[in-house]
Design a protein around this motif. Structure first.
Motif, mmCIF file in Angstrom:
data_model
loop_
_atom_site.group_PDB
_atom_site.id
_atom_site.type_symbol
_atom_site.label_atom_id
_atom_site.label_comp_id
_atom_site.label_asym_id
_atom_site.label_seq_id
_atom_site.Cartn_x
_atom_site.Cartn_y
_atom_site.Cartn_z
ATOM 1 N N UNK A 51 20.771 -9.292 -2.275
ATOM 2 C CA UNK A 51 22.279 -8.646 -2.777
ATOM 3 C C UNK A 51 22.002 -8.589 -4.247
ATOM 4 N N UNK A 52 21.075 -9.044 -4.916
ATOM 5 C CA UNK A 52 21.741 -8.557 -6.285
ATOM 6 C C UNK A 52 21.482 -7.148 -6.838
ATOM 7 N N UNK A 53 21.021 -6.326 -6.044
ATOM 8 C CA UNK A 53 20.718 -5.141 -6.460
ATOM 9 C C UNK A 53 18.907 -5.137 -6.653
ATOM 10 N N UNK A 54 19.040 -3.497 -7.111
ATOM 11 C CA UNK A 54 17.924 -2.794 -7.529
ATOM 12 C C UNK A 54 17.347 -2.936 -8.648
ATOM 13 N N UNK B 204 13.683 -3.185 1.070
ATOM 14 C CA UNK B 204 12.033 -2.348 2.812
ATOM 15 C C UNK B 204 11.599 -0.892 2.108
ATOM 16 N N UNK B 205 12.546 -0.167 0.994
ATOM 17 C CA UNK B 205 11.810 0.498 0.422
ATOM 18 C C UNK B 205 10.578 -0.052 -0.755
ATOM 19 N N UNK C 108 4.989 -0.995 -3.310
ATOM 20 C CA UNK C 108 4.443 -2.170 -3.962
ATOM 21 C C UNK C 108 3.742 -1.752 -3.103
ATOM 22 N N UNK C 109 3.130 -2.767 -2.095
ATOM 23 C CA UNK C 109 1.971 -2.019 -0.481
ATOM 24 C C UNK C 109 1.587 -1.037 -0.866
ATOM 25 N N UNK C 110 1.659 -0.208 -1.028
ATOM 26 C CA UNK C 110 1.042 1.225 -1.284
ATOM 27 C C UNK C 110 0.828 1.113 -2.720
ATOM 28 N N UNK C 111 1.339 0.940 -3.861
ATOM 29 C CA UNK C 111 0.617 0.927 -5.347
ATOM 30 C C UNK C 111 -0.846 0.125 -5.226
ATOM 31 N N UNK C 112 -0.637 -1.185 -4.299
ATOM 32 C CA UNK C 112 -1.350 -1.603 -4.363
ATOM 33 C C UNK C 112 -3.557 -1.564 -3.514
ATOM 34 N N UNK D 218 8.933 -3.367 -7.928
ATOM 35 C CA UNK D 218 9.249 -4.283 -7.358
ATOM 36 C C UNK D 218 10.799 -4.387 -7.258
ATOM 37 N N UNK D 219 11.837 -5.302 -6.338
ATOM 38 C CA UNK D 219 12.879 -5.375 -6.647
ATOM 39 C C UNK D 219 13.777 -5.732 -7.206
ATOM 40 N N UNK D 220 14.547 -5.614 -8.025
ATOM 41 C CA UNK D 220 15.327 -5.974 -9.139
ATOM 42 C C UNK D 220 14.274 -7.360 -10.137
ATOM 43 N N UNK D 221 13.773 -6.227 -10.349
ATOM 44 C CA UNK D 221 12.196 -7.366 -11.532
ATOM 45 C C UNK D 221 13.212 -7.788 -13.403
#
Length: 537
Positions: A278-281, A339-340, A345-349, A380-383
């Motif tokens: 819930x912290x956001x992108x 999820x996006x 991230x999986x696609x990039x690696x 990634x999410x909330x990096x």
């Protein structure tokens, strides 16, 4: 017969002498490596302790509260306590580490481990916590020794400079306040073991890292694919036996870490703390990654499209107004969900995973894992901006492999460190962070220049001339020099020109410029790493 025996005796005597000479040289090399490591670590520690009176962020109170929490409450309440806003959100092994630190802390000053103390700023608390970070950096010494002991002296000292004297690590841990050096030391130990073919113990150590800081989870796909293909190779029986051995060993680490909380029925609460989606992108201060460009594009479209008659809804949250929650902050572009980001991230690696599957070679594992961490940082999410340490520090291990690696690391390490400048926003720390970066850049320039100019086999095998590094633009190139000069322009604007020209207007602009400009360098670094993986591994 007597002559034959005498000749045999002389041959054996000579062999023994040569063996003793080899052992003597090896002992001298080991002694030299240990001396270098001790000197580098001692010098770095002295500098870190001198920074003890500097500003520290709220993370200081976070970790002080965790000391109090783990020492005052029963284990089953560690992840459910809400007596402070600074709730425990690291995995259990790090909580156990905090518990161990609380033992000497309570003996030194009981107020440090008092659960009802808030925003404690006593000298004893400050010195203890500062010293605990410096002491925990000892975990960096084992991988540093294993990695550099066999290197020639110049290369060894250059490697130690990159690993132990990282200015970004000093800024984040020893001024801003965290324990990244401790965790990165364990992470580097795991990579070093894999690089040396010690797959089983390397996998176990990585499991310990995951149970200490879950943000290293982004490297798990590379570890899984590599260990499956490298460690579990062989026939059906051998492969199955090794797979079970690895699985049981890793499961034992997770059971030791999470088992007590599973026993008390706290696993759901632990996972909720570890993954607060819930912290956001993005964080309040944007990490310099891909999402910076996505946000800027959305802002630009939201500004331009209404001028052509398009109706654009006003977003419910602002990316420049602090933490972004579950609201819909994008006005034009599609909303981004966890999820996006996970799939991206999986696609990039994925190129890295394919390489690890079809050609699992230990000599490439550090590069692969570093690239995976870079993918997590970029998409990634909330990096947080501090997450760049997860790939910048490991890339220091291979920075001396080639001139290309040195050029890339020189630029990346400067950009990564500069992106953390906003963490230290008080005036008294300004000259410190500038000096840390400038001195480190000068030492890197001198070290890389000297090392590569002494290599005699560079030309031919790598396609470089050993004198190229000594030319004015040999290490970084004119494009790189212009880019780095742009950092100077951004800094001058944010620190000196904007307050004079704009006053209190647009207070978010300096941070936004730092994020955008550093994101350009980070995107270049990610693309360069991807190219290296596709081309050479």
């Amino acid at each position: 017969m007597g002559l034959s025996v005498k000749l045999l005796f002389l041959v054996l005597l000579g062999f023994r002498d040569r063996t003793d000479l080899h052992r003597r040289h090896r002992r001298l090399a080991v002694t030299g490596a240990m001396g270098d490591i001790i000197w580098f670590f001692a010098t770095a520690t002295c500098v870190k302790l001198l920074l003890a009176p500097c500003y520290h962020s709220t993370d200081f109170e976070v970790h002080r509260h965790w000391l109090a929490l783990t020492s005052s409450l029963p284990l089953r309440q560690w992840y459910s306590d809400v007596s402070s806003p600074w709730t425990l959100d690291y995995p259990p092994l790090f909580a156990f580490f905090e518990f161990l630190l609380s033992i000497p802390a309570s003996l030194l000053d009981p107020s440090i481990t008092n659960l009802h103390s808030h925003n404690l700023s006593s000298t004893s608390a400050l010195l203890f916590l500062r010293f605990s970070v410096s002491f925990s950096d000892l975990s960096l010494l084992v991988p540093a020794y294993l990695l550099s002991a066999s290197f020639p002296p110049l290369r060894r000292r250059l490697t130690l400079l990159l690993l132990i004297w990282s200015p970004a690590l000093v800024i984040v841990d020893h001024i801003h306040f965290q324990y990244n050096g401790f965790l990165l030391g364990i992470f580097l130990l795991s990579l070093t073991l894999l690089d040396r073919g010690k797959d089983l113990i390397g996998g176990v150590v990585f499991a310990a890292v995951l149970c200490s800081k879950h943000l290293f989870l982004v490297a798990a796909p590379v570890y899984f694919v590599y260990l499956l293909r490298h460690y579990c190779r062989g026939g059906l029986w051998t492969g199955t036996r090794r797979f079970l051995t690895m699985g049981i060993s890793v499961a034992a680490v997770f059971a030791a870490a999470f088992g007590p909380f599973l026993y008390y029925g706290q696993m759901q609460q632990v996972l909720r703390r570890l993954f607060p989606f819930g912290r956001g992108l993005t964080h309040a201060y944007w990490a310099p990654n891909f999402w910076v460009f996505y946000i800027i594009l959305d802002k630009g479209l939201a500004f331009i499209l209404p001028k052509f008659g398009f109706s654009i809804p006003t977003p419910k949250a602002s990316f420049t107004g602090g933490l972004v929650g579950d609201s819909s902050p994008f006005a034009v572009l599609p909303q981004v969900t966890p999820v996006v980001t996970f799939l991206l991230v999986l696609l990039a690696m994925s190129p890295c995973l394919v390489k690890a599957f079809f050609n699992p070679q230990p000599k490439h594992i550090i590069r692969w894992v570093s690239y995976a961490c870079a993918c997590g940082f970029m998409f990634g999410w909330h990096v947080h901006e501090k997450a760049s340490l997860h790939f910048v520090i490991p890339l220091g291990i291979i920075a001396t492999n080639s001139l290309d690696d040195a050029r890339h690391y020189f630029l990346l390490s400067i950009v990564s460190c500069y992106s953390m400048f906003p963490l230290l926003f008080e005036p008294q720390e300004y000259p410190i962070k500038v000096l840390l970066l400038v001195i480190h850049a000068i030492l890197m320039w001198m070290g890389f220049s000297t090392y590569f100019s002494q290599r005699t086999n560079t030309k031919g095998s790598k396609g470089y001339d050993s004198t190229d590094i000594c030319k004015g633009s040999g290490l970084i190139g004119w494009v790189g020099i212009c880019y780095l000069l742009g950092l100077v322009v951004i800094e001058i604007w944010g620190q000196f020109l904007q307050p004079y020209m704009l006053g209190n207007r647009l207070p978010f602009l300096p941070l936004m410029l730092v994020s955008i400009y550093c994101a350009v360098g980070m995107m270049y670094s990610w693309a360069w790493q991807l190219k290296q993986i596709l081309r050479y591994t």
